[in-house]
Structures are given as C-alpha cells and as structure tokens.
Design a protein around this motif. Structure first.
Motif, PDB file in Angstrom:
ATOM      1  N   TRP A  48      26.732  43.601  39.733  1.00  0.00           N
ATOM      2  CA  TRP A  48      27.666  43.309  38.648  1.00  0.00           C
ATOM      3  C   TRP A  48      29.123  43.346  39.090  1.00  0.00           C
ATOM      4  N   ALA A  49      29.419  43.986  40.240  1.00  0.00           N
ATOM      5  CA  ALA A  49      30.804  44.115  40.699  1.00  0.00           C
ATOM      6  C   ALA A  49      31.147  43.184  41.852  1.00  0.00           C
ATOM      7  N   ARG A  50      30.182  42.491  42.404  1.00  0.00           N
ATOM      8  CA  ARG A  50      30.449  41.664  43.578  1.00  0.00           C
ATOM      9  C   ARG A  50      31.495  40.578  43.345  1.00  0.00           C
ATOM     10  N   PRO A  51      31.578  39.961  42.164  1.00  0.00           N
ATOM     11  CA  PRO A  51      32.632  38.951  41.978  1.00  0.00           C
ATOM     12  C   PRO A  51      34.051  39.494  42.166  1.00  0.00           C
ATOM     13  N   ALA A  52      34.231  40.802  41.996  1.00  0.00           N
ATOM     14  CA  ALA A  52      35.567  41.388  42.148  1.00  0.00           C
ATOM     15  C   ALA A  52      35.883  41.756  43.593  1.00  0.00           C
ATOM     16  N   ALA A  53      34.876  41.725  44.484  1.00  0.00           N
ATOM     17  CA  ALA A  53      35.086  42.155  45.869  1.00  0.00           C
ATOM     18  C   ALA A  53      36.185  41.359  46.582  1.00  0.00           C
ATOM     19  N   PRO A  54      36.210  40.016  46.481  1.00  0.00           N
ATOM     20  CA  PRO A  54      37.276  39.283  47.181  1.00  0.00           C
ATOM     21  C   PRO A  54      38.678  39.693  46.733  1.00  0.00           C
ATOM     22  N   ALA A  55      38.851  40.026  45.464  1.00  0.00           N
ATOM     23  CA  ALA A  55      40.176  40.426  44.976  1.00  0.00           C
ATOM     24  C   ALA A  55      40.616  41.739  45.624  1.00  0.00           C
TER      25      ALA A  55
END
Length: 259
Positions: free
Chosen positions: A93-100
């Motif tokens: 659920w948190a992977r989309p925020a990793a690049p940021a």
C-alpha cells in the motif's frame, strides 16, 4: 562461507575471503601507524606558540571526541529514520510513495552539504551539535534508505510465501524473514553513510559544532601546516576506522548462511 577443497581433502577459504580477512586486520593497523607517525612528528618538532596551542593532547582528544559524537548522533538518526521508513515503503500500500521519499533523500545528498548546513542555520538560528548533526543526517540518509528498500524487495518471493504458508502475519514475515535477509545490504548502506558523516562533520565548525574541522580551518587560515596536517590526518584516520567498523559489522552481523 565460500570454501574450496585442496588435494588433501581439507576445506580451505577462497582467496577473496582470505584477502577480506587480511584487510580487516591491515586497515586499522595501517591507520594506527600512520596517525602515530604524524602525531610523533607534530609533537617532536619545534612548534611556535600558535601551533603549540592546537597541537596538544587535550585539544586533539577533545576535537576527536566531538567529531565522534557528531558521527554517532548522525548514525543513530539515519538508522532510526531510514530503516523503518524503508521497511514501510516496501509494503504494497505504500510502494507508490517510495519514489517521492527516495527523491527527497537524493536531493539531500545531491545538494552541497555546506549549503545545507548554512541554510539550516539561517532557518533555525541553532548552533552546536544539533545544528550540525541534523543537516548531515539528511545528507547521509540516502544509502541506508535505498539499500533497505532494495534489500527487502530482493528477498526471494518463495521464502515470503513459505512464511505466510506456515501462518506468519505480514509483520512476522517482514521482521523474521525479509529484514534479516536484507541486513547485508542495509549494513553496506550504513557503512557508506558513516563515511559520509565523518567526512562532512569536518564542516561542523561553521555552525560551532566542533570537531576536527576546527583544526583544519585554523591551520589553513593561519598558514600553520603542522596544525592543518594533524587535523586532516586525524579526520582521514577516523573515516578509515569507521569504514573498518562497517566492514566488521558486515562480516559478523549478516545472516550466517549467506557468508
């Protein structure tokens, strides 16, 4: 542990393994010898009054201790922030925020550390240990954060499935399977961060944070080569010792089955 078998049937360590072990002993020994020779030279020469004020045991021990304290505080903050954050960012659920978050940490390392120190000082008007440690921690964050994410994500999915198959919860799989297997990469990132912290801590004197940078700055501004050389050699020696400690941690704290 990687081994080979000789013609007598006995198992022996590989050449690269022996070289690594020899380096673990040789690196600190070389640091002690080089630093010892430089200090012997500095104390035995006929120093003038300005040089004598800086080249004395009490001053050198104080500045080295201040440098170590900055490095220890930075290491604690980096581990306390980057490892839990990296673990969190590997969850589905948190992977989309990793690049940021990786991008923010990358900005911290890409920016000149002196600029980060000065901007933080102007923003907070702080001086001393924390005024130096917080910006340096921001600068040193990326290797541990990136390696934590990479280490956990590189764990064999079959092992994760096996853990879940025997009834482990997601947190149990993370803490008992994924995190232990990621430790070698995390320690490698920490080793890099520690060396970065020791190097950048020489700039702590700009915000009255102390450290060996004061000796380097004094020697440069007053054209006192012995003071400059002693400060620089102590800083380099400290960086090499911290790198050695990181190598020891990698050697003995990683999963034994992977060594």
């Amino acid at each position: 542990m990687t081994t080979t078998t000789d013609v007598t049937g006995f198992s022996t360590e590989s050449g690269s393994r022996r070289a690594d072990r020899m380096r673990l002993f040789a690196q600190p020994a070389a640091v002690v010898v080089i630093v010892g020779l430089v200090l012997a030279w500095a104390f035995s020469r006929d120093n003038d009054e300005i040089e004598a004020q800086s080249i004395q045991a009490g001053v050198l021990l104080t500045k080295t201790w201040e440098h170590l304290v900055i490095t220890a505080v930075v290491a604690a903050m980096v581990v306390g922030i980057a490892v839990p954050l990296g673990m969190l960012l590997t969850r589905t659920w948190a992977r989309p925020a990793a690049p940021a978050f990786i991008g923010i940490a990358n900005i911290g390392q890409a920016a000149p550390v002196l600029g980060v120190l000065v901007l933080f000082f102007l923003w907070t008007e702080w001086e001393g240990l924390w005024a130096a440690a917080l910006p340096i921690a921001f600068y040193s964050l990326l290797p541990v954060l990136r390696n934590t994410i990479t280490g956990i994500e590189s764990v064999d999915p079959a092992l994760v499935d096996a853990g879940r198959g025997i009834g482990m919860s997601s947190s149990g799989v993370l803490l008992r399977i994924e995190l232990p297997l990621a430790i070698p990469l995390i320690l490698a990132g920490l080793r890099t961060s520690l060396v970065l912290a020791v190097g950048t801590a020489t700039l702590a004197f700009f915000v009255n944070g102390g450290g060996l940078g004061e000796l380097i700055d004094t020697g440069y501004k007053l054209n006192r080569v012995p003071v400059l050389v002693v400060g620089a050699v102590l800083a380099v020696g400290l960086a090499l010792l911290v790198d050695w400690i990181g190598a020891v941690l990698e050697e003995y704290l990683g999963p034994k089955g992977l060594s």
